[in-house]
Design a protein around this motif. Structure first.
Motif, PDB file in Angstrom:
ATOM      1  N   TRP A  98       0.833  -1.200   0.000  1.00  0.00           N
ATOM      2  CA  TRP A  98       0.000   0.000   0.000  1.00  0.00           C
ATOM      3  C   TRP A  98       0.869   1.251   0.000  1.00  0.00           C
ATOM      4  O   TRP A  98       1.955   1.262   0.575  1.00  0.00           O
ATOM      5  N   THR A  99       0.383   2.301  -0.642  1.00  0.00           N
ATOM      6  CA  THR A  99       1.198   3.492  -0.860  1.00  0.00           C
ATOM      7  C   THR A  99       0.493   4.734  -0.326  1.00  0.00           C
ATOM      8  O   THR A  99      -0.637   4.671   0.144  1.00  0.00           O
ATOM      9  N   GLY A 100       1.160   5.879  -0.442  1.00  0.00           N
ATOM     10  CA  GLY A 100       0.550   7.149  -0.086  1.00  0.00           C
ATOM     11  C   GLY A 100       0.814   7.565   1.354  1.00  0.00           C
ATOM     12  O   GLY A 100       1.351   6.805   2.166  1.00  0.00           O
ATOM     13  N   LYS A 101       0.414   8.769   1.657  1.00  0.00           N
ATOM     14  CA  LYS A 101       0.597   9.345   2.986  1.00  0.00           C
ATOM     15  C   LYS A 101      -0.253   8.601   4.008  1.00  0.00           C
ATOM     16  O   LYS A 101      -1.406   8.296   3.773  1.00  0.00           O
ATOM     17  N   ARG A 102       0.338   8.344   5.138  1.00  0.00           N
ATOM     18  CA  ARG A 102      -0.362   7.646   6.213  1.00  0.00           C
ATOM     19  C   ARG A 102      -1.479   8.535   6.754  1.00  0.00           C
ATOM     20  O   ARG A 102      -1.268   9.712   7.068  1.00  0.00           O
ATOM     21  N   ARG A 113     -10.770   7.374  -3.073  1.00  0.00           N
ATOM     22  CA  ARG A 113      -9.861   7.572  -1.943  1.00  0.00           C
ATOM     23  C   ARG A 113      -9.134   6.279  -1.593  1.00  0.00           C
ATOM     24  O   ARG A 113      -7.945   6.299  -1.235  1.00  0.00           O
ATOM     25  N   LEU A 114      -9.822   5.156  -1.696  1.00  0.00           N
ATOM     26  CA  LEU A 114      -9.197   3.870  -1.417  1.00  0.00           C
ATOM     27  C   LEU A 114      -8.176   3.504  -2.495  1.00  0.00           C
ATOM     28  O   LEU A 114      -7.059   3.076  -2.195  1.00  0.00           O
ATOM     29  N   GLU A 159      -6.551   5.371  -4.467  1.00  0.00           N
ATOM     30  CA  GLU A 159      -5.378   6.245  -4.449  1.00  0.00           C
ATOM     31  C   GLU A 159      -4.209   5.627  -3.677  1.00  0.00           C
ATOM     32  O   GLU A 159      -3.045   5.922  -3.965  1.00  0.00           O
ATOM     33  N   LYS A 160      -4.498   4.775  -2.718  1.00  0.00           N
ATOM     34  CA  LYS A 160      -3.446   4.188  -1.882  1.00  0.00           C
ATOM     35  C   LYS A 160      -3.163   2.725  -2.221  1.00  0.00           C
ATOM     36  O   LYS A 160      -2.452   2.035  -1.484  1.00  0.00           O
ATOM     37  N   CYS A 161      -3.723   2.266  -3.327  1.00  0.00           N
ATOM     38  CA  CYS A 161      -3.464   0.895  -3.760  1.00  0.00           C
ATOM     39  C   CYS A 161      -2.099   0.769  -4.423  1.00  0.00           C
ATOM     40  O   CYS A 161      -1.614   1.713  -5.042  1.00  0.00           O
TER      41      CYS A 161
END
Length: 224
Positions: free
Chosen positions: A131-135, A165-166, A168-170
């Motif tokens: 998983w990616t993106g800002k925590r 939104r989900l 985006e962090k895949c």
């Protein structure tokens, strides 16, 4: 049972994801809202808006007698990255690393009438790695009012904003949704420039998904 819709980014099959169309297993990330095993049946729902009544009264969700469809799909997918919607009322799928909360903001169900709170959330199970993106916060607030467009087309829709939104962090790669419903996962993936592949058992929902996808690169809410 066949290929129902395809463009440069999105592919949709009409049929059974467990027996007829297994192409979704070639994707990289699973993002899906499978049958919860609740024996769902849509009751009559009226709103304060004059003349509005749910068109899904009496509608049932295919394969919702138990969690067998969800668990069979999960077993086929393995331990690769997955986001799966669910409910605390049924056992979680295997390998869950975290549980996100979709806070619906407004209540959409009655729940137990002898309890002074109404249900207003669903679980999102996080499985796998990459998983990616800002925590960020694990409680995701996305309203889906009773009279929203989404509820005109499917009895258990998910907001496009939530799915974006989900996703985006895949992790990178193609998004799979073998229980495509009204198509919010496929549309959100395409809106974010991701390729997506979906399977939907009921043709009436395939028609809705195809209509949404054919509107253009971005869904502006006209059909949801």
């Amino acid at each position: 049972m066949s290929l129902y819709y395809q463009d440069e980014q999105a592919t949709l099959y009409h049929g059974d994801c467990l027996t007829e169309h297994r192409e979704w297993l070639e994707a990289d990330v699973l993002v899906t809202d499978p049958p919860y095993g609740m024996g769902f049946k849509q009751g009559k729902r009226n709103s304060r808006v004059e003349g509005w009544t749910s068109r899904h009264t009496g509608v049932e969700i295919a394969g919702d007698a138990d969690t067998a469809a969800r668990d069979t799909a999960h077993t086929a997918w393995g331990d690769r990255p997955a986001l799966m919607f669910g409910t605390w009322k049924r056992p979680a799928p295997a390998g869950v690393r975290e549980v996100l909360v979709w806070d619906k903001v407004v209540s959409t169900g009655m729940g137990a009438l002898d309890i002074p709170w109404r249900p207003s959330w669903e679980a999102i199970y996080v499985i796998g790695h990459g998983w990616t993106g800002k925590r960020g916060h694990g409680v995701l607030q996305h309203s889906l009012p009773t009279i929203s467009d989404e509820r005109k087309w499917h009895p258990t829709p998910k907001p496009l904003s939530l799915m974006e939104r989900l996703i985006e962090k895949c992790p990178p790669g193609t998004i799979a949704d073998p229980f495509a419903g009204s198509g919010s996962t496929l549309l959100a993936a395409r809106n974010l420039g991701r390729k997506a592949i979906g399977v939907e058992l009921e043709e009436k929902y395939c028609e809705i998904i195809a209509k949404r996808l054919s509107q253009g690169a971005f869904d502006l809410g006209g059909v949801a």
